[in-house]
Design a protein around this motif. Structure first.
Motif, PDB file in Angstrom:
ATOM      1  N   GLY A   8      -8.135  -5.729 -32.866  1.00  0.00           N
ATOM      2  CA  GLY A   8      -8.334  -4.370 -32.393  1.00  0.00           C
ATOM      3  C   GLY A   8      -9.603  -3.691 -32.855  1.00  0.00           C
ATOM      4  O   GLY A   8      -9.899  -2.577 -32.418  1.00  0.00           O
ATOM      5  N   GLY A   9     -10.358  -4.314 -33.731  1.00  0.00           N
ATOM      6  CA  GLY A   9     -11.599  -3.693 -34.166  1.00  0.00           C
ATOM      7  C   GLY A   9     -12.649  -3.718 -33.074  1.00  0.00           C
ATOM      8  O   GLY A   9     -12.456  -4.316 -32.010  1.00  0.00           O
ATOM      9  N   GLY A  10     -13.771  -3.067 -33.328  1.00  0.00           N
ATOM     10  CA  GLY A  10     -14.848  -3.063 -32.362  1.00  0.00           C
ATOM     11  C   GLY A  10     -15.820  -1.941 -32.600  1.00  0.00           C
ATOM     12  O   GLY A  10     -15.823  -1.310 -33.657  1.00  0.00           O
ATOM     13  N   TYR A 106       4.650 -10.038 -54.029  1.00  0.00           N
ATOM     14  CA  TYR A 106       3.362 -10.683 -53.750  1.00  0.00           C
ATOM     15  C   TYR A 106       2.611  -9.869 -52.706  1.00  0.00           C
ATOM     16  O   TYR A 106       3.205  -9.344 -51.766  1.00  0.00           O
ATOM     17  CB  TYR A 106       3.580 -12.105 -53.224  1.00  0.00           C
ATOM     18  CG  TYR A 106       4.262 -13.025 -54.213  1.00  0.00           C
ATOM     19  CD1 TYR A 106       5.660 -13.112 -54.240  1.00  0.00           C
ATOM     20  CD2 TYR A 106       3.531 -13.789 -55.119  1.00  0.00           C
ATOM     21  CE1 TYR A 106       6.298 -13.935 -55.156  1.00  0.00           C
ATOM     22  CE2 TYR A 106       4.165 -14.619 -56.025  1.00  0.00           C
ATOM     23  CZ  TYR A 106       5.546 -14.684 -56.039  1.00  0.00           C
ATOM     24  OH  TYR A 106       6.180 -15.504 -56.945  1.00  0.00           O
ATOM     25  N   ASP A 107       1.282  -9.794 -52.889  1.00  0.00           N
ATOM     26  CA  ASP A 107       0.402  -9.145 -51.911  1.00  0.00           C
ATOM     27  C   ASP A 107      -0.237 -10.210 -51.037  1.00  0.00           C
ATOM     28  O   ASP A 107      -0.742 -11.223 -51.542  1.00  0.00           O
ATOM     29  CB  ASP A 107      -0.706  -8.366 -52.612  1.00  0.00           C
ATOM     30  CG  ASP A 107      -0.187  -7.165 -53.369  1.00  0.00           C
ATOM     31  OD1 ASP A 107      -0.953  -6.592 -54.164  1.00  0.00           O
ATOM     32  OD2 ASP A 107       0.986  -6.782 -53.164  1.00  0.00           O
ATOM     33  N   TYR A 108      -0.254  -9.951 -49.732  1.00  0.00           N
ATOM     34  CA  TYR A 108      -0.963 -10.803 -48.787  1.00  0.00           C
ATOM     35  C   TYR A 108      -1.935  -9.938 -47.982  1.00  0.00           C
ATOM     36  O   TYR A 108      -1.585  -8.834 -47.567  1.00  0.00           O
ATOM     37  CB  TYR A 108       0.002 -11.511 -47.841  1.00  0.00           C
ATOM     38  CG  TYR A 108       0.857 -12.553 -48.529  1.00  0.00           C
ATOM     39  CD1 TYR A 108       2.113 -12.213 -49.026  1.00  0.00           C
ATOM     40  CD2 TYR A 108       0.412 -13.861 -48.684  1.00  0.00           C
ATOM     41  CE1 TYR A 108       2.906 -13.155 -49.664  1.00  0.00           C
ATOM     42  CE2 TYR A 108       1.203 -14.807 -49.319  1.00  0.00           C
ATOM     43  CZ  TYR A 108       2.437 -14.447 -49.808  1.00  0.00           C
ATOM     44  OH  TYR A 108       3.216 -15.380 -50.447  1.00  0.00           O
ATOM     45  N   TRP A 109      -3.136 -10.493 -47.768  1.00  0.00           N
ATOM     46  CA  TRP A 109      -4.185  -9.748 -47.072  1.00  0.00           C
ATOM     47  C   TRP A 109      -4.574 -10.449 -45.776  1.00  0.00           C
ATOM     48  O   TRP A 109      -4.594 -11.678 -45.704  1.00  0.00           O
ATOM     49  CB  TRP A 109      -5.433  -9.657 -47.959  1.00  0.00           C
ATOM     50  CG  TRP A 109      -5.267  -8.788 -49.157  1.00  0.00           C
ATOM     51  CD1 TRP A 109      -4.772  -9.157 -50.383  1.00  0.00           C
ATOM     52  CD2 TRP A 109      -5.599  -7.399 -49.260  1.00  0.00           C
ATOM     53  NE1 TRP A 109      -4.790  -8.079 -51.245  1.00  0.00           N
ATOM     54  CE2 TRP A 109      -5.290  -6.993 -50.580  1.00  0.00           C
ATOM     55  CE3 TRP A 109      -6.137  -6.469 -48.378  1.00  0.00           C
ATOM     56  CZ2 TRP A 109      -5.489  -5.686 -51.018  1.00  0.00           C
ATOM     57  CZ3 TRP A 109      -6.343  -5.170 -48.818  1.00  0.00           C
ATOM     58  CH2 TRP A 109      -6.016  -4.785 -50.125  1.00  0.00           C
ATOM     59  N   GLY A 110      -4.939  -9.631 -44.806  1.00  0.00           N
ATOM     60  CA  GLY A 110      -5.513 -10.164 -43.586  1.00  0.00           C
ATOM     61  C   GLY A 110      -6.983 -10.493 -43.792  1.00  0.00           C
ATOM     62  O   GLY A 110      -7.566 -10.220 -44.850  1.00  0.00           O
ATOM     63  N   GLN A 111      -7.588 -11.062 -42.745  1.00  0.00           N
ATOM     64  CA  GLN A 111      -8.966 -11.524 -42.846  1.00  0.00           C
ATOM     65  C   GLN A 111      -9.977 -10.392 -42.650  1.00  0.00           C
ATOM     66  O   GLN A 111     -11.159 -10.559 -42.944  1.00  0.00           O
ATOM     67  CB  GLN A 111      -9.233 -12.642 -41.822  1.00  0.00           C
ATOM     68  CG  GLN A 111      -9.482 -12.166 -40.390  1.00  0.00           C
ATOM     69  CD  GLN A 111      -8.229 -11.756 -39.651  1.00  0.00           C
ATOM     70  OE1 GLN A 111      -7.117 -11.790 -40.180  1.00  0.00           O
ATOM     71  NE2 GLN A 111      -8.391 -11.362 -38.389  1.00  0.00           N
ATOM     72  N   GLY A 112      -9.514  -9.271 -42.163  1.00  0.00           N
ATOM     73  CA  GLY A 112     -10.393  -8.130 -41.932  1.00  0.00           C
ATOM     74  C   GLY A 112     -10.881  -8.063 -40.500  1.00  0.00           C
ATOM     75  O   GLY A 112     -11.093  -9.087 -39.847  1.00  0.00           O
ATOM     76  N   THR A 113     -11.051  -6.848 -40.029  1.00  0.00           N
ATOM     77  CA  THR A 113     -11.601  -6.626 -38.695  1.00  0.00           C
ATOM     78  C   THR A 113     -12.625  -5.501 -38.782  1.00  0.00           C
ATOM     79  O   THR A 113     -12.386  -4.473 -39.424  1.00  0.00           O
ATOM     80  CB  THR A 113     -10.484  -6.307 -37.664  1.00  0.00           C
ATOM     81  OG1 THR A 113     -11.045  -6.220 -36.358  1.00  0.00           O
ATOM     82  CG2 THR A 113      -9.748  -5.022 -37.988  1.00  0.00           C
TER      83      THR A 113
END
Length: 119
Positions: A8-10, A106-113
């Motif tokens: 959804g980024g842009g 536990y923390d889980y992170w996305g790859q970033g947008t």
């Protein structure tokens, strides 16, 4: 293990809107808090918004009234609706989930947008 896929980024003009999505898969039956963070160049990563398992929300002061976080527990997806975007909202946006596995969190992170707001 939990995998997060963001979308959804842009690029958008100031005043515009974007909607970010983050879908979790894997060990999703114990997802607690879901959140969005952002990191602008040369700055530390900061919390943008978070939502509890029960739907309680918190927002950074800089985005209150403009951004809305929501979640769909049926699909393990968290959303960030961003309205009235400003150039200072430009950053890489990351989703994070907190998962309980047995007695531990536990923390889980996305790859970033990337979100870029032009003036």
């Amino acid at each position: 293990q939990v995998q997060l896929v963001e979308s959804g980024g842009g690029l958008v003009q100031a005043g515009g809107s974007l909607r970010l999505s983050c879908a979790a898969s894997g060990s999703t039956n114990s997802i607690l808090t879901m959140a969005w963070y952002r990191q602008a160049p040369g700055k530390q990563r900061e919390l943008v918004a978070r939502i509890s398992e029960g739907g309680n929300t918190n927002y950074a002061d800089s985005v209150k009234g403009r951004f809305t976080i929501s979640r769909d527990n049926a699909t393990n997806t968290v959303y960030l609706q961003m309205n009235s975007l400003k150039p200072e909202d430009t950053a890489v946006y990351y989703c994070k989930v907190v998962v309980r596995i047995l007695a531990n969190l536990y923390d889980y992170w996305g790859q970033g947008t990337q979100v870029t707001v032009s003036s």
